[in-house]
Write an enzyme that holds these catalytic residues in place. Structure first.
Site, PDB file in Angstrom:
ATOM      1  CD  GLU A 103      29.471 -18.343  19.966  1.00 55.82           C
ATOM      2  OE1 GLU A 103      30.206 -17.993  19.028  1.00 55.82           O
ATOM      3  OE2 GLU A 103      28.842 -19.411  19.957  1.00 55.82           O
ATOM      4  CG  ASP A 107      21.517 -19.242  14.280  1.00 54.27           C
ATOM      5  OD1 ASP A 107      21.401 -18.354  13.432  1.00 54.27           O
ATOM      6  OD2 ASP A 107      20.976 -20.351  14.194  1.00 54.27           O
ATOM      7  CB  VAL A 158      25.995 -11.992   8.522  1.00 48.56           C
ATOM      8  CG1 VAL A 158      24.808 -11.093   8.274  1.00 48.56           C
ATOM      9  CG2 VAL A 158      25.917 -12.628   9.909  1.00 48.56           C
TER      10      VAL A 158
HETATM   11  P1  IMP Z   1      24.023 -21.542  17.815  1.00 46.30           P
HETATM   12  O1  IMP Z   1      24.629 -22.581  18.698  1.00 46.30           O
HETATM   13  O2  IMP Z   1      22.839 -22.071  17.050  1.00 46.30           O
HETATM   14  O3  IMP Z   1      23.688 -20.260  18.526  1.00 46.30           O
HETATM   15  O4  IMP Z   1      25.067 -21.259  16.673  1.00 46.30           O
HETATM   16  C1  IMP Z   1      26.104 -20.362  16.803  1.00 46.30           C
HETATM   17  C2  IMP Z   1      27.139 -20.614  15.743  1.00 46.30           C
HETATM   18  O5  IMP Z   1      26.534 -20.831  14.457  1.00 46.30           O
HETATM   19  C3  IMP Z   1      28.016 -19.391  15.562  1.00 46.30           C
HETATM   20  O6  IMP Z   1      29.112 -19.397  16.455  1.00 46.30           O
HETATM   21  C4  IMP Z   1      28.443 -19.521  14.115  1.00 46.30           C
HETATM   22  O7  IMP Z   1      29.574 -20.359  14.003  1.00 46.30           O
HETATM   23  C5  IMP Z   1      27.273 -20.197  13.431  1.00 46.30           C
HETATM   24  N1  IMP Z   1      26.392 -19.216  12.740  1.00 46.30           N
HETATM   25  C6  IMP Z   1      25.107 -18.916  13.038  1.00 46.30           C
HETATM   26  N2  IMP Z   1      24.615 -17.982  12.197  1.00 46.30           N
HETATM   27  C7  IMP Z   1      25.628 -17.663  11.345  1.00 46.30           C
HETATM   28  C8  IMP Z   1      25.753 -16.721  10.250  1.00 46.30           C
HETATM   29  O8  IMP Z   1      24.830 -15.968   9.868  1.00 46.30           O
HETATM   30  N3  IMP Z   1      26.966 -16.690   9.639  1.00 46.30           N
HETATM   31  C9  IMP Z   1      28.035 -17.471   9.996  1.00 46.30           C
HETATM   32  N4  IMP Z   1      27.949 -18.352  11.017  1.00 46.30           N
HETATM   33  C10 IMP Z   1      26.762 -18.447  11.690  1.00 46.30           C
END
Ligand code: IMP
Length: 182
Positions: A103, A107, A158
């Protein structure tokens, strides 16, 4: 210090190409040691992880592995096993494979939580996760904590090195952090 302005937001360079290379190398060293006698299958989550995986592959040593790519969209509010929509489907059999999910950033962890459940349900022998960046304060799914992390960051947004803002700036060679909106 380099900076980028986009849609009223001001981003400043935070991790330089040199720092990122060092982060990637320490991850690669750990993976190379842990998978020395195995043949892992790297499952790369598009779009964001394309640049990280290219760097990671070159930094691995003495390892026999395969790489495949997927693109998913995850939904909130699903049962814990999760339901994933594959936009680019998984083309490799994961049954009895040692899977390493790649990944760009973890987040909330929802994507990884659902992907791990999917890999297990399809017979993977083991499932681990590497992420270039990890936001520990945002994590909502315990099992989504990445095993191999390039760099931990706080909650700020970011861009760069594969990470986008509305589809742009993935091509930046450094990670830029949002500083203020104008
Ligand atoms: P999660 O499923 O909430 O962990 O989200 C992960 C996805 O959210 C990552 O693969 C990114 O595509 C997007 N994402 C989360 N934070 C950021 C950031 O700070 N910048 C750009 N994309 C982010």
């Amino acid at each position: 210090m380099r900076s980028i302005d986009e849609q009223g937001y001001h981003f400043e360079e935070w991790l330089t190409p040199k720092q990122i290379a060092a982060d990637v190398q320490q991850v690669a060293n750990k993976i190379s040691a842990d998978y020395k006698d195995k043949e892992p299958l790297f499952v790369v989550v598009l779009n964001g992880a394309f640049m990280y995986v290219a760097d990671l592959m070159r930094a691995l040593s003495d390892i026999r592995c395969e790489v495949t790519f997927i693109r998913v969209s995850s939904y909130y509010g699903m049962a814990s096993t999760g339901q994933l929509e594959f936009i680019v489907p998984l083309q490799q059999v994961v049954d009895q494979r040692d899977v390493i999910i790649v990944e760009d950033i973890v987040d909330t962890g929802l994507t990884i939580h659902q992907l791990k459940a999917y890999m297990r349900a399809h017979g993977a022998s083991s499932v681990r996760v590497t992420s270039l960046l990890f936001k520990p304060n945002k994590l909502e799914y315990d099992d989504a904590k990445p095993d191999y992390v390039g760099h931990e960051i706080s909650d700020e947004f970011v861009i760069g090195c594969g990470l986008d803002f509305d589809g742009f700036h993935r091509n930046l060679d450094a990670i830029y952090k949002v500083k203020e909106s104008k």
